[in-house]
Scaffold this motif. Structure first.
Motif, PDB file in Angstrom:
ATOM      1  N   ALA A 420     -31.862  -1.053  -5.956  1.00 52.39           N
ATOM      2  CA  ALA A 420     -32.622  -1.930  -5.102  1.00 52.39           C
ATOM      3  C   ALA A 420     -33.987  -2.344  -5.650  1.00 52.39           C
ATOM      4  O   ALA A 420     -34.976  -1.386  -5.732  1.00 52.39           O
ATOM      5  CB  ALA A 420     -32.572  -1.939  -3.647  1.00 52.39           C
ATOM      6  N   LEU A 421     -34.279  -3.713  -6.069  1.00 52.49           N
ATOM      7  CA  LEU A 421     -35.862  -4.144  -6.363  1.00 52.49           C
ATOM      8  C   LEU A 421     -36.305  -5.073  -5.653  1.00 52.49           C
ATOM      9  O   LEU A 421     -35.381  -5.752  -5.073  1.00 52.49           O
ATOM     10  CB  LEU A 421     -35.516  -4.482  -7.753  1.00 52.49           C
ATOM     11  CG  LEU A 421     -35.246  -3.408  -8.943  1.00 52.49           C
ATOM     12  CD1 LEU A 421     -35.061  -4.044 -10.250  1.00 52.49           C
ATOM     13  CD2 LEU A 421     -36.272  -2.270  -9.113  1.00 52.49           C
ATOM     14  N   ARG A 440     -23.540  -5.355 -12.172  1.00 48.12           N
ATOM     15  CA  ARG A 440     -23.316  -6.189 -10.794  1.00 48.12           C
ATOM     16  C   ARG A 440     -24.806  -6.736 -10.511  1.00 48.12           C
ATOM     17  O   ARG A 440     -25.542  -5.761 -10.452  1.00 48.12           O
ATOM     18  CB  ARG A 440     -22.393  -5.776  -9.858  1.00 48.12           C
ATOM     19  CG  ARG A 440     -22.147  -6.791  -8.581  1.00 48.12           C
ATOM     20  CD  ARG A 440     -21.230  -6.353  -7.979  1.00 48.12           C
ATOM     21  NE  ARG A 440     -21.455  -5.190  -7.138  1.00 48.12           N
ATOM     22  CZ  ARG A 440     -21.148  -4.010  -7.109  1.00 48.12           C
ATOM     23  NH1 ARG A 440     -20.062  -3.710  -8.115  1.00 48.12           N
ATOM     24  NH2 ARG A 440     -21.721  -2.993  -6.437  1.00 48.12           N
ATOM     25  N   ARG A 441     -24.911  -7.817 -10.086  1.00 42.09           N
ATOM     26  CA  ARG A 441     -26.219  -8.192  -9.669  1.00 42.09           C
ATOM     27  C   ARG A 441     -26.113  -9.139  -8.413  1.00 42.09           C
ATOM     28  O   ARG A 441     -25.346 -10.006  -8.466  1.00 42.09           O
ATOM     29  CB  ARG A 441     -27.235  -8.834 -10.463  1.00 42.09           C
ATOM     30  CG  ARG A 441     -28.372  -9.545 -10.108  1.00 42.09           C
ATOM     31  CD  ARG A 441     -29.305 -10.067 -11.059  1.00 42.09           C
ATOM     32  NE  ARG A 441     -30.379 -10.723 -10.523  1.00 42.09           N
ATOM     33  CZ  ARG A 441     -31.544 -11.211 -11.344  1.00 42.09           C
ATOM     34  NH1 ARG A 441     -31.703 -11.008 -12.557  1.00 42.09           N
ATOM     35  NH2 ARG A 441     -32.414 -12.077 -10.579  1.00 42.09           N
ATOM     36  N   HIS A 442     -26.945  -8.824  -7.332  1.00 50.47           N
ATOM     37  CA  HIS A 442     -26.789  -9.611  -6.130  1.00 50.47           C
ATOM     38  C   HIS A 442     -28.207  -9.942  -5.742  1.00 50.47           C
ATOM     39  O   HIS A 442     -28.936  -8.844  -5.301  1.00 50.47           O
ATOM     40  CB  HIS A 442     -26.033  -8.887  -4.734  1.00 50.47           C
ATOM     41  CG  HIS A 442     -26.136  -9.579  -3.713  1.00 50.47           C
ATOM     42  ND1 HIS A 442     -25.350 -10.971  -3.448  1.00 50.47           N
ATOM     43  CD2 HIS A 442     -26.550  -9.349  -2.414  1.00 50.47           C
ATOM     44  CE1 HIS A 442     -25.625 -11.279  -2.273  1.00 50.47           C
ATOM     45  NE2 HIS A 442     -26.389 -10.366  -1.497  1.00 50.47           N
ATOM     46  N   ASP A 443     -28.472 -11.091  -5.659  1.00 50.95           N
ATOM     47  CA  ASP A 443     -29.800 -11.747  -5.012  1.00 50.95           C
ATOM     48  C   ASP A 443     -29.873 -12.120  -3.534  1.00 50.95           C
ATOM     49  O   ASP A 443     -29.081 -12.775  -3.179  1.00 50.95           O
ATOM     50  CB  ASP A 443     -30.105 -12.756  -5.887  1.00 50.95           C
ATOM     51  CG  ASP A 443     -30.489 -12.637  -7.241  1.00 50.95           C
ATOM     52  OD1 ASP A 443     -31.336 -11.608  -7.727  1.00 50.95           O
ATOM     53  OD2 ASP A 443     -30.151 -13.352  -8.119  1.00 50.95           O
ATOM     54  N   GLY A 444     -30.357 -10.976  -2.744  1.00 57.90           N
ATOM     55  CA  GLY A 444     -30.229 -11.108  -1.451  1.00 57.90           C
ATOM     56  C   GLY A 444     -31.314 -11.801  -0.673  1.00 57.90           C
ATOM     57  O   GLY A 444     -32.357 -12.276  -1.342  1.00 57.90           O
ATOM     58  N   GLY A 446     -34.620 -12.468   1.362  1.00 61.55           N
ATOM     59  CA  GLY A 446     -35.942 -11.840   1.786  1.00 61.55           C
ATOM     60  C   GLY A 446     -36.482 -11.179   0.374  1.00 61.55           C
ATOM     61  O   GLY A 446     -37.388 -10.400   0.409  1.00 61.55           O
ATOM     62  N   GLY A 447     -36.051 -11.634  -0.753  1.00 58.88           N
ATOM     63  CA  GLY A 447     -36.628 -11.332  -2.192  1.00 58.88           C
ATOM     64  C   GLY A 447     -35.968  -9.777  -2.702  1.00 58.88           C
ATOM     65  O   GLY A 447     -36.937  -9.370  -3.365  1.00 58.88           O
ATOM     66  N   THR A 448     -35.034  -9.457  -1.968  1.00 56.02           N
ATOM     67  CA  THR A 448     -34.101  -8.367  -2.831  1.00 56.02           C
ATOM     68  C   THR A 448     -33.445  -8.456  -3.680  1.00 56.02           C
ATOM     69  O   THR A 448     -32.563  -9.612  -3.641  1.00 56.02           O
ATOM     70  CB  THR A 448     -33.950  -7.545  -1.607  1.00 56.02           C
ATOM     71  OG1 THR A 448     -32.963  -8.049  -0.760  1.00 56.02           O
ATOM     72  CG2 THR A 448     -35.135  -6.936  -0.521  1.00 56.02           C
ATOM     73  N   ILE A 449     -33.218  -7.524  -4.882  1.00 56.75           N
ATOM     74  CA  ILE A 449     -32.382  -7.831  -5.783  1.00 56.75           C
ATOM     75  C   ILE A 449     -31.410  -6.303  -5.592  1.00 56.75           C
ATOM     76  O   ILE A 449     -32.137  -5.574  -5.869  1.00 56.75           O
ATOM     77  CB  ILE A 449     -32.661  -7.870  -7.314  1.00 56.75           C
ATOM     78  CG1 ILE A 449     -33.700  -9.233  -7.225  1.00 56.75           C
ATOM     79  CG2 ILE A 449     -31.810  -7.952  -8.070  1.00 56.75           C
ATOM     80  CD1 ILE A 449     -34.225  -9.492  -8.276  1.00 56.75           C
ATOM     81  N   SER A 450     -30.023  -6.465  -5.487  1.00 56.38           N
ATOM     82  CA  SER A 450     -29.232  -5.250  -5.567  1.00 56.38           C
ATOM     83  C   SER A 450     -28.750  -5.082  -7.020  1.00 56.38           C
ATOM     84  O   SER A 450     -27.949  -6.164  -7.349  1.00 56.38           O
ATOM     85  CB  SER A 450     -28.253  -5.106  -4.411  1.00 56.38           C
ATOM     86  OG  SER A 450     -28.967  -5.167  -3.199  1.00 56.38           O
ATOM     87  N   LEU A 451     -28.588  -4.108  -7.593  1.00 52.43           N
ATOM     88  CA  LEU A 451     -28.080  -3.976  -9.085  1.00 52.43           C
ATOM     89  C   LEU A 451     -27.110  -2.698  -9.173  1.00 52.43           C
ATOM     90  O   LEU A 451     -27.677  -1.589  -8.583  1.00 52.43           O
ATOM     91  CB  LEU A 451     -29.131  -3.988  -9.789  1.00 52.43           C
ATOM     92  CG  LEU A 451     -30.009  -4.967 -10.114  1.00 52.43           C
ATOM     93  CD1 LEU A 451     -31.362  -4.425 -10.924  1.00 52.43           C
ATOM     94  CD2 LEU A 451     -29.427  -6.277 -10.706  1.00 52.43           C
TER      95      LEU A 451
END
Length: 474
Positions: A420-421, A440-444, A446-451
């Motif tokens: 998480a970034l 896989r990448r998910h832009d959530g 609140g400004g978080t990125i899950s990879l």
């Protein structure tokens, strides 16, 4: 019998042949007879060829017509003028002439009537058999090994390739110092009867030949050391190595060009590729791999060639993934696959290891709808880990699926992490895209990125140090 496409068609073929006009000129004017002296197996003849003192006959699973067609294609590969070709069924090779005396006399008449200069025997002849047939027919005689050596001599372009061919030729030549035909080499200065290292090897005694072989082996040892250093540097990068292997003319170079967008010489021509070529390719999730194109194999590939080309074939031995390219449209696909696996076995490669070896069924564009449906059913019934990739290197069909299969094979044993970034961590995100595979990448919100990322084992400590929050999931 359907003749193979004439060599040299297309701009690439013409350019390649223009590099050696003297040998091409000689070959184009050499009237040639191609003979297929194939042992007919009977209940009482098993092993007879070996007892006769000749080399073992060709593999029994391939029909004589297909063998002769391949021999014809080999002759065309160096533009010999093939006047006639014929199958000669035999039960037992004769120690003196391989063929029976009646057949030898019959062919002598054909050679004289057709003004034949060269007879290609699609078998392995002993030096004595070769000399006796030359005397009986008044023409130059070469066997299958000699013909393949001639082709390799024409195809070698790099210093390494030339050295390897010369080493194999000298090993073959040591026991064949036949003086009666040296005028041909003296005129053309080369390998066998068409071209190569020069008349000194032809006329040298065995000691001189052996000295030359030792010098070549020392040079090739330097090549092996250089290749080892190159492989070590690639490992430090590191990039996985993917090597193309397969029967000659299976479409390896066309597939290489399709995968790499390169322009390697690819022609409907036996042994179109001899010197190895390597290029980088991108896998679906962004990882880089090195794809290496190699020399094609053939049935009864001379052992001395396998040994001489070991420096080149070490790239095959060291490869992380092997793509065994098969011409699935050909009637001899199964037999050719067995020949390739035999050579790979000589190199110490386990062909049953499907985690490393992927079969690529090429030339799908040549299949009829009925053949395609039948093959689809065959593939569906196979275990998932053994299923081949059905592709057309010419049209691009199936290439995306093949790249995904390569990626899966490369990824085996590579750890996977959840990371998480924050969107502000641009440098960290860039590092992951550069050094790992982002699956896989998910832009959530609140400004978080899950990879979900996968990385080479040797890079895992760097990832753990840079991303202590990373969670290993596989």
């Amino acid at each position: 019998m359907t003749a193979p496409r004439a060599p040299g068609e297309g701009r690439a073929g013409k350019n390649a042949l223009q590099r050696d006009p003297p040998e091409r000129e000689v070959a184009a004017h050499t009237r040639t007879l191609v003979l297929g002296p194939y042992v007919v197996r009977t209940r009482n003849s098993s092993g007879a060829g070996e007892r006769a003192g000749a080399a073992a006959p060709l593999a029994p699973q391939r029909p004589p017509e297909s063998r002769l067609e391949e021999a014809y294609g080999l002759a065309l590969a160096i533009e010999l003028e093939v006047v006639s070709q014929s199958i000669i069924p035999i039960t037992t090779p004769r120690p003196a002439t391989y063929l029976g005396s009646g057949k030898v006399d019959e062919i002598a008449g054909i050679v004289a009537a057709e003004e034949i200069e060269l007879v290609v025997m699609d078998c392995a002849l002993s030096p004595g058999q070769q000399r006796n047939l030359e005397k009986a027919w008044g023409a130059k005689v070469i066997d299958r090994t000699g013909l393949i050596l001639e082709i390799f001599g024409r195809r070698a372009r790099t210093k390494e390739g030339t050295l390897q061919v010369e080493l194999a030729h000298l090993a073959y030549q040591k026991s064949r110092l036949v003086r009666s035909w040296t005028h041909l080499e003296r005129q053309r200065g080369g390998f066998g009867f068409l071209g190569g290292p020069g008349e000194t090897q032809i006329e040298a005694d065995r000691r001189q030949i052996q000295d030359r072989m030792r010098r070549i082996e020392r040079d090739l040892e330097g090549v092996r050391q250089t290749r080892t250093l190159h492989r070590a540097s690639r490992r430090r990068v590191p990039y996985p190595i993917v090597a193309l292997v397969g029967y000659t003319n299976a479409g390896k170079s066309t597939l290489f060009n399709r995968l790499t967008q390169a322009e390697v010489f690819a022609e409907d021509l036996l042994f179109a590729t001899l010197d190895p070529t390597a290029r980088a390719i991108k896998l679906p999730h962004g990882a880089t791999a090195i794809l290496s194109d190699t020399v094609g194999f053939v049935s009864e590939l001379p052992t001395m060639l396998v040994a001489a080309f070991r420096a080149t074939l070490e790239d095959v031995v060291e490869a992380d993934v092997l793509l065994h390219v098969r011409d699935i449209s050909g009637v001899e696909s199964e037999a050719e696959a067995a020949d390739v696996e035999n050579v790979l076995g000589q190199l110490g490669i386990d062909t049953n290891d499907r985690s490393r070896l992927i079969e690529v069924w090429n030339k799908a564009d040549l299949l009829s709808p009925e053949e395609r449906e039948r093959l689809g059913g065959t593939i569906a019934r196979m275990p998932a880990e053994r299923r081949p990739s059905l592709v057309s290197a010419l049209s691009g069909e199936g290439i995306a699926e093949l790249l995904a299969g390569i990626e899966r094979a490369v990824a085996r044993g590579r750890p996977t992490f959840d990371i998480a970034l924050d969107t502000t961590e641009g440098a960290a995100l860039n590092w992951l895209y550069e050094e790992a595979e982002v699956i896989r990448r998910h832009d959530g919100e609140g400004g978080t990125i899950s990879l979900l990322v996968r990385i080479a084992p040797e890079k895992e400590p760097r990832l753990a140090s840079r991303f202590p929050q990373a969670r290993k999931v596989a």
